[in-house]
Write a protein that holds these residues in place. Sequence first.
Motif, PDB file in Angstrom:
ATOM      1  N   CYS A   1      13.252 -28.564  64.938  1.00  0.00           N
ATOM      2  CA  CYS A   1      13.588 -27.187  65.347  1.00  0.00           C
ATOM      3  C   CYS A   1      14.339 -27.195  66.672  1.00  0.00           C
ATOM      4  O   CYS A   1      15.343 -26.492  66.829  1.00  0.00           O
ATOM      5  CB  CYS A   1      12.320 -26.337  65.484  1.00  0.00           C
ATOM      6  SG  CYS A   1      11.673 -25.731  63.926  1.00  0.00           S
ATOM      7  N   ASP A   2      13.846 -27.990  67.615  1.00  0.00           N
ATOM      8  CA  ASP A   2      14.516 -28.089  68.912  1.00  0.00           C
ATOM      9  C   ASP A   2      15.930 -28.643  68.748  1.00  0.00           C
ATOM     10  O   ASP A   2      16.871 -28.163  69.388  1.00  0.00           O
ATOM     11  CB  ASP A   2      13.717 -28.980  69.868  1.00  0.00           C
ATOM     12  CG  ASP A   2      12.403 -28.345  70.300  1.00  0.00           C
ATOM     13  OD1 ASP A   2      12.246 -27.118  70.155  1.00  0.00           O
ATOM     14  OD2 ASP A   2      11.529 -29.094  70.792  1.00  0.00           O
ATOM     15  N   GLN A   3      16.073 -29.654  67.894  1.00  0.00           N
ATOM     16  CA  GLN A   3      17.392 -30.249  67.660  1.00  0.00           C
ATOM     17  C   GLN A   3      18.338 -29.249  67.008  1.00  0.00           C
ATOM     18  O   GLN A   3      19.503 -29.157  67.381  1.00  0.00           O
ATOM     19  CB  GLN A   3      17.258 -31.499  66.785  1.00  0.00           C
ATOM     20  CG  GLN A   3      18.549 -32.242  66.575  1.00  0.00           C
ATOM     21  CD  GLN A   3      19.119 -32.822  67.857  1.00  0.00           C
ATOM     22  OE1 GLN A   3      18.378 -33.207  68.744  1.00  0.00           O
ATOM     23  NE2 GLN A   3      20.434 -32.879  67.952  1.00  0.00           N
ATOM     24  N   LEU A   4      17.832 -28.483  66.049  1.00  0.00           N
ATOM     25  CA  LEU A   4      18.667 -27.461  65.408  1.00  0.00           C
ATOM     26  C   LEU A   4      19.095 -26.395  66.413  1.00  0.00           C
ATOM     27  O   LEU A   4      20.245 -25.942  66.398  1.00  0.00           O
ATOM     28  CB  LEU A   4      17.919 -26.825  64.235  1.00  0.00           C
ATOM     29  CG  LEU A   4      17.808 -27.671  62.979  1.00  0.00           C
ATOM     30  CD1 LEU A   4      16.777 -27.063  62.030  1.00  0.00           C
ATOM     31  CD2 LEU A   4      19.156 -27.803  62.288  1.00  0.00           C
TER      32      LEU A   4
ATOM     33  N   GLU B   1      17.161 -22.762  58.430  1.00  0.00           N
ATOM     34  CA  GLU B   1      16.637 -24.120  58.535  1.00  0.00           C
ATOM     35  C   GLU B   1      15.459 -24.184  59.522  1.00  0.00           C
ATOM     36  O   GLU B   1      14.449 -24.836  59.268  1.00  0.00           O
ATOM     37  CB  GLU B   1      17.730 -25.098  58.974  1.00  0.00           C
ATOM     38  CG  GLU B   1      18.782 -25.358  57.924  1.00  0.00           C
ATOM     39  CD  GLU B   1      18.242 -26.075  56.702  1.00  0.00           C
ATOM     40  OE1 GLU B   1      17.387 -26.971  56.861  1.00  0.00           O
ATOM     41  OE2 GLU B   1      18.671 -25.747  55.584  1.00  0.00           O
ATOM     42  N   MET B   2      15.598 -23.490  60.640  1.00  0.00           N
ATOM     43  CA  MET B   2      14.511 -23.475  61.631  1.00  0.00           C
ATOM     44  C   MET B   2      13.286 -22.765  61.079  1.00  0.00           C
ATOM     45  O   MET B   2      12.156 -23.204  61.304  1.00  0.00           O
ATOM     46  CB  MET B   2      14.982 -22.821  62.935  1.00  0.00           C
ATOM     47  CG  MET B   2      15.889 -23.714  63.754  1.00  0.00           C
ATOM     48  SD  MET B   2      16.276 -23.046  65.384  1.00  0.00           S
ATOM     49  CE  MET B   2      17.523 -21.860  64.972  1.00  0.00           C
ATOM     50  N   GLN B   3      13.494 -21.687  60.341  1.00  0.00           N
ATOM     51  CA  GLN B   3      12.379 -20.946  59.759  1.00  0.00           C
ATOM     52  C   GLN B   3      11.622 -21.808  58.754  1.00  0.00           C
ATOM     53  O   GLN B   3      10.390 -21.778  58.712  1.00  0.00           O
ATOM     54  CB  GLN B   3      12.871 -19.654  59.098  1.00  0.00           C
ATOM     55  CG  GLN B   3      11.768 -18.763  58.612  1.00  0.00           C
ATOM     56  CD  GLN B   3      10.853 -18.299  59.732  1.00  0.00           C
ATOM     57  OE1 GLN B   3      11.278 -18.066  60.867  1.00  0.00           O
ATOM     58  NE2 GLN B   3       9.578 -18.184  59.432  1.00  0.00           N
ATOM     59  N   MET B   4      12.353 -22.580  57.947  1.00  0.00           N
ATOM     60  CA  MET B   4      11.697 -23.476  56.985  1.00  0.00           C
ATOM     61  C   MET B   4      10.806 -24.479  57.718  1.00  0.00           C
ATOM     62  O   MET B   4       9.680 -24.743  57.299  1.00  0.00           O
ATOM     63  CB  MET B   4      12.748 -24.232  56.157  1.00  0.00           C
ATOM     64  CG  MET B   4      13.406 -23.380  55.104  1.00  0.00           C
ATOM     65  SD  MET B   4      14.769 -24.157  54.203  1.00  0.00           S
ATOM     66  CE  MET B   4      14.370 -25.867  54.161  1.00  0.00           C
ATOM     67  N   ARG B   5      11.288 -25.019  58.808  1.00  0.00           N
ATOM     68  CA  ARG B   5      10.511 -25.998  59.565  1.00  0.00           C
ATOM     69  C   ARG B   5       9.315 -25.339  60.263  1.00  0.00           C
ATOM     70  O   ARG B   5       8.245 -25.928  60.348  1.00  0.00           O
ATOM     71  CB  ARG B   5      11.401 -26.731  60.545  1.00  0.00           C
ATOM     72  CG  ARG B   5      12.254 -27.771  59.830  1.00  0.00           C
ATOM     73  CD  ARG B   5      13.459 -28.188  60.644  1.00  0.00           C
ATOM     74  NE  ARG B   5      14.228 -29.211  59.971  1.00  0.00           N
ATOM     75  CZ  ARG B   5      15.120 -28.980  59.004  1.00  0.00           C
ATOM     76  NH1 ARG B   5      15.325 -27.745  58.569  1.00  0.00           N
ATOM     77  NH2 ARG B   5      15.795 -29.967  58.449  1.00  0.00           N
ATOM     78  N   LYS B   6       9.495 -24.122  60.734  1.00  0.00           N
ATOM     79  CA  LYS B   6       8.378 -23.408  61.365  1.00  0.00           C
ATOM     80  C   LYS B   6       7.275 -23.126  60.356  1.00  0.00           C
ATOM     81  O   LYS B   6       6.090 -23.182  60.687  1.00  0.00           O
ATOM     82  CB  LYS B   6       8.869 -22.114  62.018  1.00  0.00           C
ATOM     83  CG  LYS B   6       9.666 -22.368  63.281  1.00  0.00           C
ATOM     84  CD  LYS B   6      10.217 -21.074  63.860  1.00  0.00           C
ATOM     85  CE  LYS B   6      11.095 -21.358  65.070  1.00  0.00           C
ATOM     86  NZ  LYS B   6      11.702 -20.141  65.619  1.00  0.00           N
ATOM     87  N   GLU B   7       7.661 -22.825  59.120  1.00  0.00           N
ATOM     88  CA  GLU B   7       6.665 -22.623  58.065  1.00  0.00           C
ATOM     89  C   GLU B   7       5.896 -23.916  57.801  1.00  0.00           C
ATOM     90  O   GLU B   7       4.685 -23.895  57.581  1.00  0.00           O
ATOM     91  CB  GLU B   7       7.327 -22.133  56.776  1.00  0.00           C
ATOM     92  CG  GLU B   7       7.849 -20.721  56.841  1.00  0.00           C
ATOM     93  CD  GLU B   7       6.741 -19.696  57.032  1.00  0.00           C
ATOM     94  OE1 GLU B   7       5.664 -19.855  56.426  1.00  0.00           O
ATOM     95  OE2 GLU B   7       6.959 -18.737  57.789  1.00  0.00           O
TER      96      GLU B   7
END
Length: 128
Positions: free
Chosen positions: A36-39, A64-70
């Motif tokens: 997430c940080d990299q994105l 993409e960030m939302q998918m990773r946060k989930e």
Amino acid sequence: MKILQTVVVKQILTEDSKQKLLDQYFARKMQYLKECDQLQFELKRLEKTNKFETNGLKRHFEKEMQMRKEKVKLHEFQIEQLHMLPLGSELKEKEVQALVDINVGDQWDEHLGSTTIIIKDGIIAEIR
């Protein structure tokens, strides 16, 4: 004749296996946070170049960030649930395929029954 049958693999929760699972969940959670940080960093870098249409690009990165946060939330939930489970609990680890020999005259119901492999600290403890 040989047929494929699905076999359930379960793990008995011990102190060692519990700690390994916690380590795995925590490592995956940290990996998703790093992604997430990299994105976020890449989005800011690309926004500064002005080479791309920012609305579409931003939506893509946010998705993409939302998918990773989930996934982070899922791993946090799994960590909570693992803390509540008592030692000796059986956790479904995965399903594998096994070859089963069948012959004329065999009882069909015996082959249809679900086979389960029980693992304790990485060693097969039982086959049901």
